[in-house]
Design an enzyme around this catalytic site. Structure first.
Site, short mmCIF file in Angstrom:
data_model
loop_
_atom_site.label_atom_id
_atom_site.label_comp_id
_atom_site.label_asym_id
_atom_site.label_seq_id
_atom_site.Cartn_x
_atom_site.Cartn_y
_atom_site.Cartn_z
CB ILE A 187 -1.00 -0.03 1.18
CG1 ILE A 187 -1.99 -1.18 0.95
CG2 ILE A 187 -1.73 1.29 1.32
CD1 ILE A 187 -3.00 -1.40 2.05
CG HIS A 316 -12.44 1.07 8.49
ND1 HIS A 316 -11.91 0.28 9.47
CD2 HIS A 316 -11.92 0.57 7.34
CE1 HIS A 316 -11.12 -0.64 8.95
NE2 HIS A 316 -11.13 -0.48 7.63
O1 LIG Z 1 -9.41 -5.39 4.81
C1 LIG Z 1 -9.11 -4.62 5.72
O2 LIG Z 1 -8.22 -4.90 6.55
C2 LIG Z 1 -9.80 -3.35 5.84
O3 LIG Z 1 -9.49 -2.57 6.71
C3 LIG Z 1 -10.92 -3.06 4.88
O4 LIG Z 1 -11.37 -1.77 5.00
#
Ligand SMILES: O=C(O)C(=O)CO
Length: 352
Positions: A187, A316
């Site tokens: 990421i 979230h």
């Molecule tokens: O998949 C995950 O860990 C998440 O936080 C999804 O929002």
């Protein structure tokens, strides 16, 4: 109700179905409990496999803990999401049949890996399914926070827009900035790739160890935690929540950051000490924060962070789109494979 359409079809061909016969055949199939409504395509795969019977908590809300503890009893597999704590209590409730747990998430801080390991239970998760989405969201939060978009929209709507003013709501520029990444993984790299065209001067990162392969992809320099705090104009938190990272973004970090720094967290709320963040934002120690994640979730609407203009909060958002379906289907298939052929583990994404 536990279901397997194919098993029922097969049974009907063998013997015109009696409820008892059906139940007897069904009872030999491994049981999978699905703790949340999952996309219909995924369920079709389970249904049509004829290899498992499953039951699903058919709701967008989490299954209550008491119900969950009842439902997992005797299961061979559990497919869960990040709201379910898979801990010693739950494993005890599930009992000795449980062989595999698969979580539809990238983070796995809700799983007690030590307890799962002790019991020899295999664990799957879904890394990679949201790399692009989270990177996009992080960039969106970063721009919205640094360019003060939420505040500006509010001002425009509520009469704060007087005349044109030279530096009103100007915000902070990415051009020539230093962007710090706390926890460099897929990421972090994806975020840096997206930010590069904004003429960022330098990417720096810190982590438990250097990650040269990933760092080379974005020409990022490894620095100490303190140096990252001191040098970053923008700091993106991308690390997993572990005992080591719990509360790592606290006064010690914020007090070393620049006054113009923007702090972005799209990993887990638990990595941030929210009282310290509130203090840092309300006293102008740092310029702003954009949070997709908090503790708890949802953050109560009376939480002090909601009173701050320089703190953008986002609820979230799952970020799990089409690609997830593909991955999740594989995961479900892994569940039956792992249950059926005990020795054949598809080495896709098992954690333990
Ligand atoms: O998949 C995950 O860990 C998440 O936080 C999804 O929002």
């Amino acid at each position: 109700m536990w279901c397997s359409r194919t098993a029922l079809g097969r049974l009907r061909r063998i013997a015109p179905c009696t409820v008892t016969g059906f139940h007897r055949a069904m009872s030999t199939l491994p049981k999978v409990y699905v703790t949340r409504k999952v996309p219909p395509d995924g369920l079709d795969i389970l249904r049509e496999s004829g290899q498992v019977q499953f039951e699903m908590w058919d709701s967008d809300e989490p299954v209550p803990r008491v119900e969950l503890l009842k439902k997992v009893k005797g299961c061979d597999g559990i497919l869960c999401v990040l709201t379910e704590k898979i801990d010693a209590q739950l494993l005890e409730a599930a009992g000795p049949n449980l062989k595999v747990v698969s979580t539809m998430s990238v983070g796995f801080d809700h799983l007690s890996l030590d307890d799962l390991k002790k019991r020899g239970i295999r664990v799957g998760y879904t890394p990679d399914v949201l790399t692009d989405c989270v990177a996009e969201l992080t960039v969106a939060l970063l721009l919205a926070t640094s360019r003060r978009l939420i505040e500006a929209t509010h001002e425009a709507k509520t009469g704060g827009w007087g005349t044109w003013r030279t530096s009103w709501l100007c915000g902070h520029e990415l051009a020539n900035s230093t962007v710090g990444i706390l926890g460099l993984g897929r990421i972090g790299v994806a975020i840096a790739e997206r930010l590069k065209p904004f003429k960022v001067k330098k990417f720096i990162y810190t982590d438990v160890e250097q990650r040269p392969e990933l760092a080379n992809m974005i020409e990022a320099e490894y620095v100490s935690f303190d140096d990252m705090a001191k040098q970053s104009d923008f700091l993106a938190v991308c690390c997993a929540l572990t005992p080591e990272t719990h509360g790592i973004c606290n006064w010690n970090l914020f007090s070393k950051m620049k006054k113009n720094a923007i702090f972005i967290n799209t990993s887990r709320g638990g990595v941030v000490n929210q009282e310290d963040l509130y203090e840092a934002l309300s006293t102008g120690l740092i310029a702003g924060a954009g949070l997709d994640v908090t503790t708890p979730e949802p953050l109560p609407t009376h939480h002090p962070l909601f009173t701050l203009k320089n703190c953008g909060k986002h609820p979230h958002v799952p970020n799990l789109y089409n690609f997830l379906l593909l991955q999740e289907h594989k995961r479900m298939i892994q569940i039956y494979l792992s249950i059926k052929k005990k020795k054949h583990w598809t080495p896709l994404t098992f954690i333990v």
